[in-house]
Scaffold this motif. Structure first.
Motif, PDB file in Angstrom:
ATOM      1  N   ARG A 161       5.421   3.710  -3.655  1.00  0.00           N
ATOM      2  CA  ARG A 161       6.827   3.959  -3.991  1.00  0.00           C
ATOM      3  C   ARG A 161       7.039   4.066  -5.500  1.00  0.00           C
ATOM      4  O   ARG A 161       7.775   4.915  -5.970  1.00  0.00           O
ATOM      5  CB  ARG A 161       7.706   2.829  -3.443  1.00  0.00           C
ATOM      6  N   THR A 162       6.407   3.163  -6.262  1.00  0.00           N
ATOM      7  CA  THR A 162       6.631   3.098  -7.704  1.00  0.00           C
ATOM      8  C   THR A 162       5.612   3.962  -8.449  1.00  0.00           C
ATOM      9  O   THR A 162       4.579   4.362  -7.891  1.00  0.00           O
ATOM     10  CB  THR A 162       6.515   1.656  -8.213  1.00  0.00           C
ATOM     11  N   ALA A 163       5.891   4.220  -9.724  1.00  0.00           N
ATOM     12  CA  ALA A 163       4.959   4.984 -10.556  1.00  0.00           C
ATOM     13  C   ALA A 163       3.618   4.262 -10.655  1.00  0.00           C
ATOM     14  O   ALA A 163       2.557   4.890 -10.627  1.00  0.00           O
ATOM     15  CB  ALA A 163       5.553   5.196 -11.942  1.00  0.00           C
ATOM     16  N   GLN A 164       3.654   2.928 -10.758  1.00  0.00           N
ATOM     17  CA  GLN A 164       2.414   2.162 -10.846  1.00  0.00           C
ATOM     18  C   GLN A 164       1.598   2.300  -9.564  1.00  0.00           C
ATOM     19  O   GLN A 164       0.373   2.488  -9.610  1.00  0.00           O
ATOM     20  CB  GLN A 164       2.710   0.685 -11.117  1.00  0.00           C
ATOM     21  N   GLN A 165       2.262   2.223  -8.412  1.00  0.00           N
ATOM     22  CA  GLN A 165       1.549   2.362  -7.148  1.00  0.00           C
ATOM     23  C   GLN A 165       0.949   3.764  -7.007  1.00  0.00           C
ATOM     24  O   GLN A 165      -0.164   3.932  -6.509  1.00  0.00           O
ATOM     25  CB  GLN A 165       2.483   2.059  -5.982  1.00  0.00           C
ATOM     26  N   ARG A 166       1.689   4.782  -7.446  1.00  0.00           N
ATOM     27  CA  ARG A 166       1.174   6.154  -7.374  1.00  0.00           C
ATOM     28  C   ARG A 166      -0.033   6.317  -8.298  1.00  0.00           C
ATOM     29  O   ARG A 166      -1.010   6.989  -7.940  1.00  0.00           O
ATOM     30  CB  ARG A 166       2.272   7.156  -7.723  1.00  0.00           C
ATOM     31  N   ASP A 167       0.014   5.701  -9.479  1.00  0.00           N
ATOM     32  CA  ASP A 167      -1.125   5.758 -10.391  1.00  0.00           C
ATOM     33  C   ASP A 167      -2.346   5.082  -9.775  1.00  0.00           C
ATOM     34  O   ASP A 167      -3.472   5.584  -9.859  1.00  0.00           O
ATOM     35  CB  ASP A 167      -0.779   5.094 -11.724  1.00  0.00           C
ATOM     36  N   GLN A 189       0.804  -1.216   0.000  1.00  0.00           N
ATOM     37  CA  GLN A 189       0.000   0.000   0.000  1.00  0.00           C
ATOM     38  C   GLN A 189       0.845   1.279   0.000  1.00  0.00           C
ATOM     39  O   GLN A 189       0.305   2.373  -0.148  1.00  0.00           O
ATOM     40  CB  GLN A 189      -0.921   0.014   1.223  1.00  0.00           C
ATOM     41  N   THR A 190       2.142   1.150   0.165  1.00  0.00           N
ATOM     42  CA  THR A 190       3.020   2.323   0.192  1.00  0.00           C
ATOM     43  C   THR A 190       3.361   2.730  -1.241  1.00  0.00           C
ATOM     44  O   THR A 190       3.979   1.957  -1.970  1.00  0.00           O
ATOM     45  CB  THR A 190       4.307   2.013   0.977  1.00  0.00           C
ATOM     46  N   ALA A 238      -7.542   3.669   7.870  1.00  0.00           N
ATOM     47  CA  ALA A 238      -7.671   5.130   7.852  1.00  0.00           C
ATOM     48  C   ALA A 238      -6.299   5.788   7.843  1.00  0.00           C
ATOM     49  O   ALA A 238      -6.077   6.785   7.142  1.00  0.00           O
ATOM     50  CB  ALA A 238      -8.486   5.608   9.054  1.00  0.00           C
ATOM     51  N   LEU A 239      -5.372   5.238   8.600  1.00  0.00           N
ATOM     52  CA  LEU A 239      -4.010   5.774   8.635  1.00  0.00           C
ATOM     53  C   LEU A 239      -3.322   5.581   7.284  1.00  0.00           C
ATOM     54  O   LEU A 239      -2.636   6.483   6.785  1.00  0.00           O
ATOM     55  CB  LEU A 239      -3.210   5.086   9.748  1.00  0.00           C
ATOM     56  N   ILE A 240      -3.505   4.418   6.676  1.00  0.00           N
ATOM     57  CA  ILE A 240      -2.948   4.166   5.345  1.00  0.00           C
ATOM     58  C   ILE A 240      -3.482   5.193   4.345  1.00  0.00           C
ATOM     59  O   ILE A 240      -2.727   5.804   3.585  1.00  0.00           O
ATOM     60  CB  ILE A 240      -3.290   2.734   4.873  1.00  0.00           C
ATOM     61  N   ASP A 241      -4.797   5.395   4.353  1.00  0.00           N
ATOM     62  CA  ASP A 241      -5.413   6.326   3.408  1.00  0.00           C
ATOM     63  C   ASP A 241      -4.882   7.749   3.594  1.00  0.00           C
ATOM     64  O   ASP A 241      -4.531   8.427   2.628  1.00  0.00           O
ATOM     65  CB  ASP A 241      -6.927   6.324   3.579  1.00  0.00           C
ATOM     66  N   GLY A 242      -4.858   8.197   4.832  1.00  0.00           N
ATOM     67  CA  GLY A 242      -4.417   9.562   5.100  1.00  0.00           C
ATOM     68  C   GLY A 242      -2.967   9.790   4.733  1.00  0.00           C
ATOM     69  O   GLY A 242      -2.617  10.822   4.133  1.00  0.00           O
ATOM     70  N   LEU A 243      -2.105   8.851   5.071  1.00  0.00           N
ATOM     71  CA  LEU A 243      -0.689   8.996   4.754  1.00  0.00           C
ATOM     72  C   LEU A 243      -0.447   8.915   3.252  1.00  0.00           C
ATOM     73  O   LEU A 243       0.375   9.667   2.707  1.00  0.00           O
ATOM     74  CB  LEU A 243       0.123   7.924   5.486  1.00  0.00           C
ATOM     75  N   ALA A 244      -1.156   8.022   2.570  1.00  0.00           N
ATOM     76  CA  ALA A 244      -0.979   7.906   1.125  1.00  0.00           C
ATOM     77  C   ALA A 244      -1.390   9.199   0.428  1.00  0.00           C
ATOM     78  O   ALA A 244      -0.734   9.647  -0.525  1.00  0.00           O
ATOM     79  CB  ALA A 244      -1.793   6.733   0.582  1.00  0.00           C
ATOM     80  N   ALA A 245      -2.480   9.822   0.894  1.00  0.00           N
ATOM     81  CA  ALA A 245      -2.907  11.092   0.310  1.00  0.00           C
ATOM     82  C   ALA A 245      -1.826  12.154   0.496  1.00  0.00           C
ATOM     83  O   ALA A 245      -1.569  12.963  -0.398  1.00  0.00           O
ATOM     84  CB  ALA A 245      -4.217  11.549   0.953  1.00  0.00           C
ATOM     85  N   GLN A 246      -1.154  12.149   1.652  1.00  0.00           N
ATOM     86  CA  GLN A 246      -0.078  13.103   1.896  1.00  0.00           C
ATOM     87  C   GLN A 246       1.125  12.832   0.997  1.00  0.00           C
ATOM     88  O   GLN A 246       1.762  13.762   0.505  1.00  0.00           O
ATOM     89  CB  GLN A 246       0.348  13.047   3.360  1.00  0.00           C
ATOM     90  N   VAL A 247       1.429  11.555   0.774  1.00  0.00           N
ATOM     91  CA  VAL A 247       2.540  11.211  -0.112  1.00  0.00           C
ATOM     92  C   VAL A 247       2.244  11.696  -1.528  1.00  0.00           C
ATOM     93  O   VAL A 247       3.097  12.300  -2.191  1.00  0.00           O
ATOM     94  CB  VAL A 247       2.799   9.688  -0.113  1.00  0.00           C
ATOM     95  N   LEU A 248       1.022  11.457  -2.006  1.00  0.00           N
ATOM     96  CA  LEU A 248       0.682  11.851  -3.365  1.00  0.00           C
ATOM     97  C   LEU A 248       0.596  13.364  -3.538  1.00  0.00           C
ATOM     98  O   LEU A 248       0.752  13.873  -4.641  1.00  0.00           O
ATOM     99  CB  LEU A 248      -0.641  11.215  -3.795  1.00  0.00           C
TER     100      LEU A 248
END
Length: 212
Positions: free
Chosen positions: A107-113, A104-105, A173-183
């Motif tokens: 890191r890669t372009a595919q994961q960000r997409d 869920q982290t 919820a923590l995963i979602d919030g942190l991922a939004a911050q990364v993106l």
């Protein structure tokens, strides 16, 4: 979440996994959604990306909504398959949870997409569209899978005695919030980095779940 395919909303049949030209169309649609947003993608844009005509697109997907829903379903099914493959050889529930966190982290372009598409689908879910309902059901299953991993971890003695449903709610919820911050930032620029997200999630698991 698990090896099972996301449930199909009541009243719909499970679609045959796409291949050939339909698969190319869906993949390009997903890429365009990630780049430009759900509502900015036009059939003309998809046809151009596939080097074909809009008539060819409509041959496989009669309406724009049909195509966008197929793209959303494919994206979700791909994510489910990657998770199932990632945890297949996990040693125990604690290792499964670590593998899910890594996957869920972004890191890669595919994961960000994938995350970009996922965030766009949240907006659709808020509007209760067909895609939104699909997203809501899929998300329910993802959280249920995390709860199941936590439940098995408790049984194995890897996690302390906790409410699996509540633990899954907090972690997802923590995963979602942190991922939004990364993106919201850039891979190499200022802001929350994927490594920061990953470390924070592992710290949460250690503090809230790990057996002492």
């Amino acid at each position: 979440p698990s090896a099972a395919r996301p449930a199909v909303p009541r009243g719909r049949r499970a679609a045959t996994p796409p291949e050939g030209r339909p698969l190319q169309i869906i993949r390009e649609t997903v890429r365009l959604i990630a780049d430009h947003g759900f509502h900015a993608v036009r059939v003309q844009d998809i046809a151009k990306a596939c080097e074909t005509s809009t008539a060819a697109i409509h041959y496989h997907f009669p309406g724009r909504d049909d195509l966008l829903e197929a793209a959303a379903r494919w994206c979700m099914d791909e994510d489910t398959a990657r998770r199932a493959a990632r945890i297949a050889d996990a040693a125990d529930a604690a290792d499964e949870l670590r593998q899910l966190i890594e996957l869920q982290t972004p890191r890669t372009a595919q994961q960000r997409d994938q995350w970009s598409v996922w965030l766009d689908l949240w907006a659709e879910a808020a509007r209760s569209t067909a895609v939104g309902r699909l997203h809501t059901e899929y998300y329910r299953q993802w959280r249920a899978t995390v709860a199941d991993v936590v439940r098995r971890g408790v049984a194995q003695g890897a996690f302390r005695t906790v409410d699996p449903e509540a633990a899954a709610l907090h972690l997802t919820a923590l995963i979602d919030g942190l991922a939004a911050q990364v993106l919201a930032g850039t891979p190499e620029g200022p802001g929350t980095r994927p490594d920061d997200m990953h470390a924070a999630l592992l710290a949460h698991v250690d503090a809230a779940l790990a057996a002492r």
